[in-house]
Scaffold this motif. Structure first.
Motif, mmCIF file in Angstrom:
data_model
loop_
_atom_site.group_PDB
_atom_site.id
_atom_site.type_symbol
_atom_site.label_atom_id
_atom_site.label_comp_id
_atom_site.label_asym_id
_atom_site.label_seq_id
_atom_site.Cartn_x
_atom_site.Cartn_y
_atom_site.Cartn_z
ATOM 1 N N LEU A 119 0.836 -1.205 0.000
ATOM 2 C CA LEU A 119 0.000 0.000 0.000
ATOM 3 C C LEU A 119 0.869 1.253 0.000
ATOM 4 O O LEU A 119 0.628 2.203 -0.752
ATOM 5 N N ALA A 120 1.905 1.239 0.855
ATOM 6 C CA ALA A 120 2.792 2.406 0.941
ATOM 7 C C ALA A 120 3.488 2.643 -0.401
ATOM 8 O O ALA A 120 3.589 3.785 -0.859
ATOM 9 N N LEU A 121 3.930 1.565 -1.037
ATOM 10 C CA LEU A 121 4.622 1.715 -2.325
ATOM 11 C C LEU A 121 3.656 2.211 -3.404
ATOM 12 O O LEU A 121 4.012 3.052 -4.231
ATOM 13 N N CYS A 122 2.445 1.684 -3.392
ATOM 14 C CA CYS A 122 1.470 2.041 -4.439
ATOM 15 C C CYS A 122 0.954 3.466 -4.279
ATOM 16 O O CYS A 122 0.471 4.065 -5.225
ATOM 17 N N ARG A 123 1.046 4.003 -3.066
ATOM 18 C CA ARG A 123 0.635 5.388 -2.836
ATOM 19 C C ARG A 123 1.828 6.329 -2.930
ATOM 20 O O ARG A 123 1.702 7.527 -2.674
ATOM 21 N N GLY A 124 3.007 5.781 -3.253
ATOM 22 C CA GLY A 124 4.234 6.579 -3.294
ATOM 23 C C GLY A 124 4.514 7.148 -4.673
ATOM 24 O O GLY A 124 3.594 7.451 -5.442
ATOM 25 N N THR A 125 5.781 7.269 -4.995
ATOM 26 C CA THR A 125 6.191 7.850 -6.283
ATOM 27 C C THR A 125 5.895 6.843 -7.401
ATOM 28 O O THR A 125 5.696 5.660 -7.137
ATOM 29 N N PRO A 126 5.880 7.315 -8.663
ATOM 30 C CA PRO A 126 5.662 6.380 -9.777
ATOM 31 C C PRO A 126 6.705 5.258 -9.790
ATOM 32 O O PRO A 126 6.383 4.113 -10.114
ATOM 33 N N GLU A 127 7.936 5.575 -9.386
ATOM 34 C CA GLU A 127 8.979 4.537 -9.347
ATOM 35 C C GLU A 127 8.630 3.473 -8.305
ATOM 36 O O GLU A 127 8.841 2.280 -8.528
ATOM 37 N N GLN A 128 8.116 3.928 -7.150
ATOM 38 C CA GLN A 128 7.763 2.970 -6.100
ATOM 39 C C GLN A 128 6.607 2.079 -6.550
ATOM 40 O O GLN A 128 6.607 0.870 -6.320
ATOM 41 N N LYS A 129 5.644 2.705 -7.210
ATOM 42 C CA LYS A 129 4.506 1.909 -7.678
ATOM 43 C C LYS A 129 4.963 0.892 -8.734
ATOM 44 O O LYS A 129 4.498 -0.247 -8.751
ATOM 45 N N ALA A 130 5.888 1.316 -9.588
ATOM 46 C CA ALA A 130 6.405 0.406 -10.618
ATOM 47 C C ALA A 130 7.143 -0.767 -9.972
ATOM 48 O O ALA A 130 7.074 -1.908 -10.440
ATOM 49 N N MET A 131 7.799 -0.478 -8.872
ATOM 50 C CA MET A 131 8.515 -1.533 -8.151
ATOM 51 C C MET A 131 7.515 -2.554 -7.580
ATOM 52 O O MET A 131 7.729 -3.768 -7.651
ATOM 53 N N ALA A 132 6.402 -2.042 -7.064
ATOM 54 C CA ALA A 132 5.355 -2.926 -6.525
ATOM 55 C C ALA A 132 4.766 -3.788 -7.649
ATOM 56 O O ALA A 132 4.553 -4.996 -7.476
ATOM 57 N N GLN A 133 4.528 -3.163 -8.794
ATOM 58 C CA GLN A 133 3.961 -3.894 -9.930
ATOM 59 C C GLN A 133 4.923 -4.990 -10.406
ATOM 60 O O GLN A 133 4.514 -6.116 -10.683
ATOM 61 N N ASP A 134 6.190 -4.641 -10.456
ATOM 62 C CA ASP A 134 7.198 -5.615 -10.895
ATOM 63 C C ASP A 134 7.242 -6.813 -9.943
ATOM 64 O O ASP A 134 7.324 -7.967 -10.377
ATOM 65 N N ALA A 135 7.150 -6.538 -8.651
ATOM 66 C CA ALA A 135 7.180 -7.636 -7.680
ATOM 67 C C ALA A 135 5.942 -8.520 -7.850
ATOM 68 O O ALA A 135 6.038 -9.754 -7.841
#
Lengths: 333, 95
Positions: A185-201
């Motif tokens: 949740l924290a990553l998905c509400r963060g920067t676009p890079e963080q959200k991309a990292m969540a998606q990749d995982a």
């Protein structure tokens, strides 16, 4: 889930059981009575349980490794404390389970020896690498989520010590899943890079998580016997479907997509239908050829060997103290 | 050289004052002190207990489940051991 290899043949001499005892045993199972350590049980029941419980224990112990990889690099003290507690829980879960297996007449040393020799299986999921911090989120959310799905029915499994261990484990496991989802949740509400990292995982962990439930029912040879003995209460496919139904909406809430073009909601049944699982990959990983199999076993072997002098010293110290106490007693008499 | 097996201990925990110690599982440890430490780490990570007992598993003597009927069946026929066996007139009140 931690019992993936349950579908393989149990090795050992064929035992012809007394039909009368067998019938009485089945009657106890059917009456929902729990079987306890010294009760009579068919040899195949004992062997199946030893294998399933020890695999489960090995999975907990090996499962500490992918997450342990991130303890020193957790992004905050709060995350670090939670991850440490989670990994410590997994060590504890392994110990409850080895203790439950030992009530069936096998020693922890023997079971551990089987793991280190590469003869015993553990869950295929722990042979995948944890490349980014988002993987820690995915492990909690998906891997622990799948574990809970599988473990809740095991709280009612027919063997008493196993059921009691599972009750303790399930109570502790729910924090694991929540902490993982919170990371996502924290990553998905963060920067676009963080959200991309969540998606990749999610892209990397989704299919291996579905494989955790084991082969499809059509290929699972021993499901029927384990169901009749109430070791298992749901089939692999039933549990997998439950997991998908619970997890897909959670992923959508995060604003993530699943790496499955065939994933769709079936209005008629209320289930999420998913695409074909790559069972060849599953077999490869289970056979020892996943991305991290060798690394995981090497790490366990090293930990065991490096700890040998500690175990030896502790036993020698205990023996010396006992001898000294005996000598004092004799001198006093 | 094969490793020496670690002795096994049964763990009992008192969850609150006023309650008896209850069996929760077992641990392996070289001596009593280490068994207590291991029991604390393994079974009380979430405030489950106020007191721990550890007992070497080898010193426990257990009844054999096969003797269950011989040991426990006789009590089933002794219904006069229960208060409901005795008839007391209602007027006497609660007794």
């Amino acid at each position: 889930m931690y019992s993936q290899a349950l579908n393989e043949r149990v090795e050992g001499p064929r035992v012809v059981e007394d039909p009368e005892k067998l019938a009485a045993f089945q009657a106890r199972i059917d009456a929902e009575e729990r079987i306890e350590p010294n009760d009579w049980m068919p040899e195949a029941y004992r062997r199946t349980l030893i294998r399933q419980i020890s695999q489960h224990a090995h999975s907990e112990v090996v499962g500490m490794l992918p997450e342990g990889n991130w303890i020193t690099r957790a992004p905050s003290l709060r995350r670090k404390a939670a991850l440490l507690a989670k990994v410590q829980d997994e060590g504890g879960h392994g110990l409850y389970l080895y203790a439950a297996a030992e009530t069936l007449g096998v020693s922890r040393e023997e079971l551990y020896e089987q793991l280190l020799a590469g003869k015993a299986k553990y869950s295929s999921i722990f042979n995948y690498p944890t490349l980014t911090w988002a993987d820690i989120g995915c492990i909690g959310w998906l891997v622990d989520g799948a574990a809970i799905m599988n473990q809740i029915p095991l709280c009612r499994t027919s063997y008493g010590p196993y059921a009691r261990a599972m009750i303790r484990i399930c109570k502790e496991e729910s924090f694991h899943q929540r902490q993982g989802y919170e990371i996502m949740l924290a990553l998905c509400r963060g920067t676009p890079e963080q959200k991309a990292m969540a998606q990749d995982a999610l892209n990397r962990w989704w299919w291996p998580s579905l494989m955790m439930f084991g082969p499809p029912d059509s290929e699972s040879q021993h499901t029927a016997e384990s169901m009749r003995w109430k070791i298992k209460r749901f089939t692999n496919d039933e549990l997998r479907q439950k997991f998908v139904d619970a997890t897909v909406p959670q992923g959508h809430y995060l604003g993530l997509t699943f790496p499955d073009p065939d994933l769709r909601f079936d209005e008629a049944t209320g289930h999420w239908r998913f695409g074909k699982i790559d069972w060849e990959e599953f077999k490869r990983v289970l056979a020892g050829h996943g991305p991290c199999n060798r690394e995981r076993l090497a790490a366990r072997r090293e930990a065991h060997q490096e700890g040998a002098w500690v175990r030896e010293a502790a036993l020698a110290h205990a023996a010396k103290r006992r001898a000294r106490e005996r000598a004092h007693k004799i001198a006093a008499e | 050289m094969a490793e020496q097996p670690m002795p096994l201990w049964e763990v009992f925990i008192r969850s609150r004052t006023g309650l008896a110690h209850r069996h929760v599982g077992s641990v392996h440890a070289a001596d009593a002190e280490m068994a207590l430490q291991a029991a604390r780490d393994t079974y009380t990570r979430r405030g489950e207990g106020l007191s721990i007992w550890v007992v070497p598993s080898a010193v426990i003597t257990a009844s054999d489940p096969q003797d269950k009927d011989a040991l426990f069946e006789p009590t089933a026929s002794k219904i006069y051991r229960h208060p409901s066996f005795y008839r007391i007139p209602e007027e006497v009140g609660h007794m």
